[in-house]
Design a protein around this motif. Structure first.
Motif, mmCIF file in Angstrom:
data_model
loop_
_atom_site.group_PDB
_atom_site.id
_atom_site.type_symbol
_atom_site.label_atom_id
_atom_site.label_comp_id
_atom_site.label_asym_id
_atom_site.label_seq_id
_atom_site.Cartn_x
_atom_site.Cartn_y
_atom_site.Cartn_z
ATOM 1 N N ASP A 22 13.479 52.107 -27.518
ATOM 2 C CA ASP A 22 14.838 51.577 -27.350
ATOM 3 C C ASP A 22 15.299 51.753 -25.907
ATOM 4 O O ASP A 22 16.010 50.902 -25.368
ATOM 5 C CB ASP A 22 15.810 52.278 -28.303
ATOM 6 C CG ASP A 22 16.762 51.292 -28.976
ATOM 7 O OD1 ASP A 22 16.744 50.112 -28.620
ATOM 8 O OD2 ASP A 22 17.527 51.718 -29.863
ATOM 9 N N GLY A 23 14.887 52.863 -25.278
ATOM 10 C CA GLY A 23 15.243 53.090 -23.872
ATOM 11 C C GLY A 23 14.691 51.979 -23.014
ATOM 12 O O GLY A 23 15.358 51.442 -22.127
ATOM 13 N N THR B 78 23.921 50.350 -34.966
ATOM 14 C CA THR B 78 23.228 49.480 -34.002
ATOM 15 C C THR B 78 24.121 48.991 -32.871
ATOM 16 O O THR B 78 23.675 48.828 -31.742
ATOM 17 C CB THR B 78 22.633 48.284 -34.775
ATOM 18 O OG1 THR B 78 21.781 48.820 -35.785
ATOM 19 C CG2 THR B 78 21.863 47.329 -33.892
ATOM 20 N N VAL B 79 25.396 48.729 -33.191
ATOM 21 C CA VAL B 79 26.281 48.185 -32.160
ATOM 22 C C VAL B 79 27.358 49.193 -31.749
ATOM 23 O O VAL B 79 28.366 48.818 -31.141
ATOM 24 C CB VAL B 79 26.917 46.844 -32.622
ATOM 25 C CG1 VAL B 79 25.858 45.757 -32.660
ATOM 26 C CG2 VAL B 79 27.593 46.993 -33.975
ATOM 27 N N GLY B 80 27.163 50.452 -32.086
ATOM 28 C CA GLY B 80 28.080 51.509 -31.647
ATOM 29 C C GLY B 80 29.510 51.296 -32.097
ATOM 30 O O GLY B 80 30.459 51.527 -31.346
ATOM 31 N N TYR B 81 29.688 50.899 -33.357
ATOM 32 C CA TYR B 81 30.988 50.472 -33.877
ATOM 33 C C TYR B 81 31.759 51.607 -34.556
ATOM 34 O O TYR B 81 32.965 51.568 -34.693
ATOM 35 C CB TYR B 81 30.707 49.348 -34.878
ATOM 36 C CG TYR B 81 31.891 48.712 -35.523
ATOM 37 C CD1 TYR B 81 32.793 47.954 -34.771
ATOM 38 C CD2 TYR B 81 32.098 48.821 -36.901
ATOM 39 C CE1 TYR B 81 33.871 47.345 -35.384
ATOM 40 C CE2 TYR B 81 33.179 48.213 -37.515
ATOM 41 C CZ TYR B 81 34.068 47.475 -36.750
ATOM 42 O OH TYR B 81 35.132 46.864 -37.344
ATOM 43 N N ASN C 281 25.880 53.459 -27.865
ATOM 44 C CA ASN C 281 26.989 54.046 -27.115
ATOM 45 C C ASN C 281 28.029 53.032 -26.654
ATOM 46 O O ASN C 281 28.717 53.273 -25.668
ATOM 47 C CB ASN C 281 26.390 54.772 -25.900
ATOM 48 C CG ASN C 281 27.246 55.921 -25.455
ATOM 49 O OD1 ASN C 281 27.970 56.515 -26.268
ATOM 50 N ND2 ASN C 281 27.196 56.232 -24.168
ATOM 51 N N ASP C 282 28.174 51.920 -27.395
ATOM 52 C CA ASP C 282 29.067 50.850 -26.930
ATOM 53 C C ASP C 282 30.500 51.329 -26.694
ATOM 54 O O ASP C 282 31.191 50.807 -25.823
ATOM 55 C CB ASP C 282 29.038 49.688 -27.933
ATOM 56 C CG ASP C 282 27.638 49.099 -28.006
ATOM 57 O OD1 ASP C 282 27.430 47.966 -27.569
ATOM 58 O OD2 ASP C 282 26.728 49.814 -28.488
ATOM 59 N N GLY D 87 19.099 53.030 -22.814
ATOM 60 C CA GLY D 87 18.977 52.183 -24.011
ATOM 61 C C GLY D 87 19.739 50.888 -23.881
ATOM 62 O O GLY D 87 20.465 50.668 -22.909
ATOM 63 N N GLU D 88 19.582 50.041 -24.899
ATOM 64 C CA GLU D 88 20.227 48.723 -24.937
ATOM 65 C C GLU D 88 21.713 48.815 -24.584
ATOM 66 O O GLU D 88 22.400 49.727 -25.038
ATOM 67 C CB GLU D 88 20.166 48.165 -26.362
ATOM 68 C CG GLU D 88 18.779 47.800 -26.836
ATOM 69 C CD GLU D 88 18.570 46.299 -26.884
ATOM 70 O OE1 GLU D 88 19.331 45.548 -26.247
ATOM 71 O OE2 GLU D 88 17.627 45.880 -27.572
ATOM 72 N N ARG D 89 22.220 47.866 -23.861
ATOM 73 C CA ARG D 89 23.643 47.776 -23.461
ATOM 74 C C ARG D 89 24.137 49.100 -22.848
ATOM 75 O O ARG D 89 23.651 49.522 -21.823
ATOM 76 C CB ARG D 89 24.509 47.338 -24.654
ATOM 77 C CG ARG D 89 24.048 46.018 -25.301
ATOM 78 C CD ARG D 89 24.964 45.636 -26.444
ATOM 79 N NE ARG D 89 25.138 46.702 -27.401
ATOM 80 C CZ ARG D 89 24.237 47.021 -28.340
ATOM 81 N NH1 ARG D 89 23.150 46.298 -28.505
ATOM 82 N NH2 ARG D 89 24.453 48.037 -29.152
#
Ligand code: KIV
Ligand code: ZN
Length: 389
Positions: free
Chosen positions: A16-17, A173-176, A207-208, A235-237
């Protein structure tokens, strides 16, 4: 005193990183990082997504062959080709794991997969069984669990446990999510799934909203016993939960946790520098644990406190995470005690209190013009002060 549970650390820096835009790594770079993670005593290293490219297949294979003390994991969608490719990449591992996933939130099922919940459940069960033919160690993730319906999550997780999954990973998944909500989600799943005690609950937080670490820790306090995380929070975003923050929170606040990791935390800085150097992603100076300022003190009040007793302003020892020592930074907020201590370290002896006062006055003047005063600046100041008296 009862023994603490083992909190499994699953590092996904290499998978993921690596999905962070601009962070892709070569096979040899992945092997170097994997060896450092092994030395850190990470339990599971997710080395990549073998179906993604021939290069990633080779990287997962090379990590599986190089690492002996950590388990090596490969990611696979709930598809035959992905699972077989992951099994192939891991076949020489001392201990391997296949991590298979499929999305379970209404938006992902309807708009991305275009599948009904029943079809998703059937495919998840099929994938876990197929992976179990290749290895005993299968992890299942309902992607976007943080936005999935609880009844469906319970149903699919119960079914994949029956199919042979031994780790159930719950991704936000989307840090919600926010911490109390995510903690309750783990508690509810553990209470409602009838065969829950056959599996380890894991969490994987993004971590969004800046909450990945807090959400992971709330989950641990509600019974999760594996945390998926990355070095430096890569990671992503906005990234994944930062390994160093999770591990040091649990270690530092043992009064709040009934588990602990088996990591050698003195290896944290080594991993942080290596990942930053290889990916070219600099660590922000005020980043917890691994940032250049994490153990630096500039204000006079703090410096004076730390010089008298370290724990006045430090809750961890810099050496315990791999720094050589804490750091007194001389700047405009610094006081006479830190100034004098630094001069002593430099071997400068000022003859009288007047000389010290003159040098300190010059130091404050300069500090108003410069962010940080370095040793060379101090040497110059002291020479000037001596000449003046
Ligand atoms: O964020 C996510 O949902 C993932 C899964 C593949 C676990 O990375
Ligand atoms: Zn993820």
């Amino acid at each position: 005193m009862s023994a603490k549970d083992h909190l499994i650390i699953f590092d996904t820096t290499l998978r993921d990183g690596e999905q962070s835009p601009g962070a892709s790594m070569t096979r040899d770079e992945k092997v170097r990082i994997a060896k450092a993670l092994e030395k850190l005593r990470v339990d599971v290293i997710e080395a990549g997504f073998p179906i993604a490219s021939p290069g990633d297949f080779e990287a997962v294979k090379a990590v599986a062959e190089a690492v002996k003390d950590s388990r090596v994991c490969g990611l696979a969608r709930a598809l035959d080709a992905d699972i077989d490719r992951a099994g192939e990449a891991l076949k020489n591992a001392n201990a391997g794991r296949i991590h298979t996933f499929i999305a379970t939130s209404p938006i992902h099922m309807e708009k991305k997969l275009r599948m009904s919940p029943d079809q998703v459940l059937e495919q998840a069960v099929y994938a876990v069984k197929r992976a179990r033919n290749l290895t005993d160690d299968v992890e299942f993730s309902p992607e976007d669990a943080g936005r999935s319906e609880i009844d469906f999550l319970c149903r699919i997780l119960e079914a994949v446990i029956d199919a042979g999954a031994r780790t159930l990973n719950i991704p936000d998944t989307v840090g919600y999510n926010i911490p109390d909500q995510f903690g309750s989600l783990i508690a509810t799943l553990r209470a409602r799934i009838p065969n829950a005690d056959k599996a380890i609950f894991s969490v994987h937080c993004h971590n969004d909203l800046g909450l990945a670490v807090a959400n992971s820790l709330a989950a641990v306090r509600n019974g999760a016993r594996q945390v998926e995380c990355t070095i430096n929070g890569l990671g992503e975003r906005a990234g994944n939960a930062a390994l160093e923050e999770i591990v040091m929170t649990v270690r530092t606040r043992q009064d709040l946790f009934d588990c602990d990791t088996r990591l050698d935390t003195t290896q944290i800085m080594n991993c942080s520098r290596l990942v930053s150097g290889i990916t070219g992603f600099a660590v922000q100076p005020n980043k917890a644990v691994v940032g250049a300022n994490a153990f630096a003190h500039e204000s006079g009040i703090h410096q004076d406190g730390v010089l008298k007793h370290r724990e006045t302003y430090e809750i961890m020892r810099a050496q315990d995470v791999g720094w050589s020592e804490n750091r007194m930074v001389l700047g405009k907020h610094s006081g006479r005690n830190a100034f004098r201590a630094r001069l002593q370290e430099l071997g400068v002896v000022l003859g009288s209190e007047e000389e010290l006062n003159a040098a300190f006055a010059r130091f404050k003047d300069l500090a108003d013009k410069k962010h940080e005063i370095f040793d060379e600046d101090l040497q110059a100041l002291v020479t000037d002060a001596t000449l003046e008296t």
